[in-house]
Enzyme design. Structure first.
Site, PDB file in Angstrom:
ATOM      1  N   SER A 161      -6.639   0.738  -4.297  1.00  9.17           N
ATOM      2  CA  SER A 161      -6.691   2.341  -4.090  1.00  9.17           C
ATOM      3  C   SER A 161      -5.273   2.991  -4.245  1.00  9.17           C
ATOM      4  O   SER A 161      -4.704   2.830  -5.307  1.00  9.17           O
ATOM      5  CB  SER A 161      -7.338   2.472  -2.669  1.00  9.17           C
ATOM      6  OG  SER A 161      -7.703   3.964  -2.548  1.00  9.17           O
ATOM      7  N   HIS A 171     -15.760   1.338  -3.716  1.00  8.27           N
ATOM      8  CA  HIS A 171     -14.517   0.973  -3.502  1.00  8.27           C
ATOM      9  C   HIS A 171     -13.989   0.062  -2.832  1.00  8.27           C
ATOM     10  O   HIS A 171     -12.970  -0.496  -2.658  1.00  8.27           O
ATOM     11  CB  HIS A 171     -14.087   2.530  -2.633  1.00  8.27           C
ATOM     12  CG  HIS A 171     -12.608   2.586  -2.646  1.00  8.27           C
ATOM     13  ND1 HIS A 171     -11.848   2.910  -3.988  1.00  8.27           N
ATOM     14  CD2 HIS A 171     -11.603   2.948  -1.829  1.00  8.27           C
ATOM     15  CE1 HIS A 171     -10.747   3.190  -3.738  1.00  8.27           C
ATOM     16  NE2 HIS A 171     -10.547   3.205  -2.408  1.00  8.27           N
ATOM     17  N   TYR A 205       0.744  -1.255   0.031  1.00 13.14           N
ATOM     18  CA  TYR A 205      -0.116  -0.043  -0.160  1.00 13.14           C
ATOM     19  C   TYR A 205       0.776   1.216  -0.123  1.00 13.14           C
ATOM     20  O   TYR A 205       0.900   2.008  -0.899  1.00 13.14           O
ATOM     21  CB  TYR A 205      -0.949  -0.038   1.203  1.00 13.14           C
ATOM     22  CG  TYR A 205      -1.971   1.260   1.498  1.00 13.14           C
ATOM     23  CD1 TYR A 205      -3.179   1.120   0.474  1.00 13.14           C
ATOM     24  CD2 TYR A 205      -1.816   2.337   1.923  1.00 13.14           C
ATOM     25  CE1 TYR A 205      -3.897   2.166   0.429  1.00 13.14           C
ATOM     26  CE2 TYR A 205      -2.837   3.269   1.972  1.00 13.14           C
ATOM     27  CZ  TYR A 205      -3.771   3.116   1.022  1.00 13.14           C
ATOM     28  OH  TYR A 205      -4.549   4.324   1.154  1.00 13.14           O
ATOM     29  N   ASP A 234     -17.885   3.288  -7.833  1.00 13.84           N
ATOM     30  CA  ASP A 234     -16.928   3.743  -6.847  1.00 13.84           C
ATOM     31  C   ASP A 234     -16.785   5.411  -6.935  1.00 13.84           C
ATOM     32  O   ASP A 234     -16.140   6.013  -7.783  1.00 13.84           O
ATOM     33  CB  ASP A 234     -15.502   3.476  -7.348  1.00 13.84           C
ATOM     34  CG  ASP A 234     -14.210   3.504  -6.175  1.00 13.84           C
ATOM     35  OD1 ASP A 234     -14.504   4.353  -5.469  1.00 13.84           O
ATOM     36  OD2 ASP A 234     -13.486   2.819  -6.238  1.00 13.84           O
TER      37      ASP A 234
END
Length: 687
Positions: free
Chosen positions: A539, A657, A459, A622
Site C-alpha cells: 500500500s 487490498h 511503511y 482492490d
C-alpha cells in the site's frame, strides 16, 4: 530482441498540470487504458501477465519447499483476544488452516466455545470474510459485516446469539465504519454511501458518507438519517455511545488525517450537536465518560499525546495525564482508572493510572513486543489483551484489575524453534541526521560478512506504527537462512505526531531517505550487500518500495511492491484515494505538483536503467488502491528495464487490498514471494 512480456500498447494521452511557478507541464499517461479493470483489453492483458509470471514462478526451485513448510507453519490454533458483553465472552478463532477465522461464544473466557458465525460457509472459495462484529450491551445480538472478494464494501446483518437466527434485513453499501449499538439493543448506528453507479463499484470515488440508524427488524429503506453533510463531501462520521448511555459522541474525520472534529449531544435528543472541537486542529479520541465529563486523548499542544477531562457543563478542560517522553498510543477507561499504552522505541508498555491521572503500577508484559488486542469495559475489572512479538504468536491474556497479573488463556503450539533466533534493534542515521530505528530478526550468531539474504520491510505513512508482530510466513525465510529487517520510518506514528508530520507532503522524501539509510546501514554493518538485499512494502509501503527502487536501483537486488500507490498524480481520482491527500498532497495543487512528480514511481522510471528484480503483487478487486497503479507501473517498468532481472506482475483474482484474504491464497502468495527472493538474493544458508 523480442520482449518476454505481453504487449502493453502506449497511447498518446497526456495531462497538463501547473507547477508552483505557474508554468504548464505536460505529463504523458500512455497506459491510461489500464485504469479500466473490466475492459476486455485490460482483462486480456492481466491474463497474459499472469501467464508469464506463473511460468517464471513454476521454475523456482524453492517454491514447492516454501509451500509445504508454510502450510505446516500456519497449521496451529490461533485464538483471538476475547471480549465480553453481558455475561458472554466472544472471540475469533482459527484452528489452523481455515480460510477465515470463525466467531465463537462462551460463558467463560476459558470456554468451552461454540461457533456463532462461520464465514467459511458463506462462499465456496473462502473469499467472503467477516469485516466487523459488534455485540449489543447485553450480549444477545450480533451485528456482523461481511466483505466479498477483497472489496472494502461491507454488508451488515443481525444475528441472535442464543439461537443463531439471522434477521431478514441486509444493510448494503457500507464502508469505513463499524456498528455502534444503543444500550437497549434495539438498533445501531452505521455508515453508508449511495450505491455506486453501475460499473464503478471498484473505481468510483467514495464521498458523502452518511451516518444512519438501523432499528432491528426493519428494512434498510426505513433507516433513520442521523448526519449527512453534502456541503462537506469528504467528511466521515464515527459514533460512540458513552457507557452510561447519556451521550452520543461523534468523531468527525476527514480523509486519513489524524485530526478530527468532536461533537456531542444527549443520546435521547435529535437536536443540534454541541461542537466541542469545531475545527481540524488536532486529534481528539474519546476514552470514556465520568458524570458530566468526557475523558479524551488528544495531541493538541502535545504531539506525543495527553489525557484530558472535558466537563460538558462548564466547558472546563483539565489535564489528567500530561504529555510524556513517549507516545501515548492508546488509553482505555477501566473501573476507577485508566489503562495507558505507550510506545517506547516501537514497543509497547502498559501502565495503570487512577482516574485522577496518578500512576499506580506497570503491567508486566511477557517481553518486548506489541499488544495485538486490548478489550476493556468501564465498569468491569476483567481485562483481556493479546501480546505478540516477532518470535511469539499473538497470545490472549486475562488481567484482573487492579492488582492481578497476566494469565495466559492459550499456549499456541508451533513447529518452529524460536530459541534459535534473536531480535535486535539498531539505528541508522538518515540524510538529515535523524536516528531511524529498525528491528533485525535473524538466527543467533549471525555472521556479518555481507552474504546474508536480507529482506528490508517498511511503511512510513499515515501515522501508522510498525511494531513487533508475529508472522508464520517470515519463519520459513528465517529457517532457510534469511534475515528480516523492519524499519520504523518517519511518516509513521512511532514517536508521535511530529514524527508523522516529518514524513508528509513536501517532507515525504524524508521517508525514502530513512529507508535508504536503513539499507546503507545494513550494508555498512555487514548484514547484507546490494546483491543480497531486497525490499518489500504494501500500500503506502508499495509507494516506498517504488520510490526507493527508482531513486536507488543500485542499492537493491530485489523489490516487492505490493498493492502499491505508484501513480502519485492520479491516486485521488479513485475510491478512497482522495482521503490520502493529508499525507501526500495533490497534483492539482501547484505547490505540491513538483514534489509529487519528483518521486512518483510511475513517472520516475527511466528507459535503459537496470532495475532490481521486481515482483509486483495486486488484486484485481482492490477497491482501495486500485490495481491500475500496479498495472501502469509494471507495464512501464517492463519497457524501461535494461538488465536481465525479471519484472513480473502477480495479479490475484477475487482478491482486494489484503483484508479478508483466504488463508490458502495468503500461503500461495507468500511461497511465491519467498521463492522469488531466494532465487535473487541467494540461499538457503546452512544452520
Amino acid at each position: 530482441m523480442t520482449s518476454p512480456y505481453p504487449e502493453s500498447p502506449r497511447g498518446d494521452h497526456a495531462d497538463v498540470y501547473t507547477d508552483a511557478q505557474g508554468a504548464e507541464v505536460r505529463v504523458p499517461d500512455p497506459y491510461r487504458w489500464l485504469e479500466d479493470p473490466d475492459s476486455p483489453q485490460t482483462r486480456a492483458w492481466v491474463e497474459a501477465q499472469n501467464r508469464v509470471t506463473q511460468a517464471h514462478l513454476d521454475t523456482l526451485p524453492a517454491r514447492a519447499a516454501y509451500l509445504e513448510r508454510l502450510t505446516a507453519l500456519w497449521d496451529f490454533p490461533r485464538e483471538g483476544t476475547p471480549w465480553k458483553r453481558g455475561a458472554r465472552y466472544f472471540r475469533q478463532h482459527n484452528p489452523g488452516l481455515l480460510n477465515q477465522p470463525v466467531l465463537q461464544v462462551a460463558e467463560s473466557p476459558r470456554g468451552p466455545w461454540r461457533t456463532l458465525l462461520d464465514p467459511n460457509a458463506l462462499s465456496t472459495d473462502g473469499t467472503v470474510a467477516l469485516a466487523g462484529a459488534s455485540l449489543s450491551e447485553d450480549g444477545t445480538r450480533l451485528a456482523y459485516g461481511t466483505q466479498a472478494g477483497g472489496s472494502d464494501w461491507v454488508t451488515w446483518q443481525v444475528r441472535e446469539v442464543e439461537g443463531g437466527e439471522d434477521h431478514p434485513e441486509r444493510l448494503e453499501w457500507s464502508k469505513f465504519g463499524g456498528a455502534e449499538w444503543l444500550p437497549d439493543g434495539s438498533g445501531f448506528y452505521y455508515s453508508a454511501y449511495d450505491a455506486p453507479v453501475e460499473g464503478e463499484a471498484l473505481t468510483g470515488a467514495n464521498r458523502n458518507q452518511r451516518l444512519m440508524f438501523h432499528r432491528v427488524g426493519t428494512p434498510q429503506p426505513e433507516d433513520t438519517l442521523i448526519v449527512a453533510r453534502p456541503d462537506e463531501p469528504d467528511w466521515g462520521f464515527s459514533p460512540r455511545v458513552t457507557h452510561d448511555g447519556r451521550y452520543l459522541v461523534l468523531h468527525v474525520w476527514k480523509g486519513t488525517s489524524p485530526k478530527n472534529l468532536l461533537w456531542v449531544r444527549p443520546l435521547s435528543s435529535d437536536g443540534p450537536w454541541t461542537e466541542l472541537v469545531p475545527d481540524f486542529r488536532g486529534s481528539f479520541d474519546l476514552i470514556g465518560s465520568e458524570g458530566d465529563a468526557l475523558l479524551v486523548r488528544t495531541d493538541e499542544d502535545a504531539p506525543r499525546g495527553k489525557v484530558i477531562a472535558w466537563n460538558l457543563g462548564t466547558g472546563e478542560r483539565r489535564d489528567l495525564i500530561p504529555e510524556g517522553a513517549h507516545k501515548l498510543d492508546y488509553v482505555a477507561a477501566v473501573p476507577d482508572g485508566l489503562l495507558v499504552v505507550t510506545l517506547e522505541d516501537a514497543t509497547h508498555r502498559v501502565r495503570l493510572h487512577g482516574r485522577d491521572g496518578t500512576l499506580q503500577r506497570e503491567v508486566t508484559l511477557p517481553g518486548l513486543g506489541s499488544l495485538s488486542g486490548l478489550e476493556t469495559r468501564e465498569d468491569d475489572p476483567e481485562v483481556f489483551l493479546g501480546f505478540t512479538s516477532f518470535l511469539t504468536p499473538a497470545t490472549p491474556y486475562r488481567l484482573l484489575l487492579p492488582d492481578g497479573d497476566l494469565e495466559p488463556l492459550a499456549d499456541p503450539p508451533l513447529t518452529f524453534d524460536a530459541s534459535a533466533y534473536e531480535v535486535t534493534q539498531e539505528f541508522a542515521t538518515s540524510r538529515d541526521g535523524t536516528r531511524v530505528p529498525m528491528f533485525i530478526v535473524a538466527r543467533k550468531g549471525l555472521v556479518r560478512g555481507g552474504q546474508n539474504p536480507t529482506l528490508l520491510y517498511g511503511y512510513g505513512g499515515f501515522n501508522i506504527s510498525l511494531t513487533p508482530a508475529f508472522s508464520p510466513s517470515r519463519l520459513s525465510w528465517l529457517e532457510r537462512g534469511g534475515v528480516y529487517v523492519q524499519a520504523n520510518l518517519r511518516g509513521g506514528g512511532e514517536y508521535g505526531e511530529e514524527w508523522h508530520q516529518a514524513g508528509t507532503l513536501e517532507r515525504k522524501q524524508n521517508v525514502f531517505d530513512d529507508f535508504i539509510a536503513c539499507a546503507e546501514h545494513l550494508i555498512a554493518t555487514g548484514v547484507a550487500s546490494p546483491a543480497h538485499l531486497g525490499i518489500q512494502g504494501g500500500s503506502n509501503g508499495g509507494l516506498l518500495v517504488g520510490a526507493c527502487m527508482t531513486q536507488r536501483p543500485d542499492l537493491f537486488a530485489a523489490a516487492i511492491p505490493q498493492v502499491g500507490v505508484l501513480d502519485m498524480l492520479r491516486y485521488q481520482h479513485f475510491t478512497i484515494g482522495w482521503a490520502w491527500a493529508s499525507d501526500y498532497g495533490r497534483a492539482d495543487d501547484p505547490e505540491m505538483f513538483s514534489t509529487l512528480h519528483a518521486y512518483s514511481p510511475l513517472h520516475n522510471l527511466r528507459e535503459g536503467t537496470a532495475y532490481p528484480a521486481t515482483l509486483i503483487t495486486t488484486g484485481d478487486h482492490d477497491d482501495r488502491v486500485v490495481p491500475a497503479h500496479s498495472f501502469k507501473f509494471g507495464a512501464e517498468l517492463q519497457r524501461c528495464q535494461s538488465g536481465d532481472a525479471p519484472t513480473l506482475l502477480r495479479i490475484q483474482t477475487r482478491a482486494g487490498h489484503g483484508a479478508g484474504k483466504p488463508t490458502a491464497l495468503v500461503i500461495e502468495e507468500a511461497a511465491d514471494v519467498w521463492a522469488f527472493l531466494e532465487q535473487v538474493l541467494g540461499g538457503p544458508r546452512p544452520a
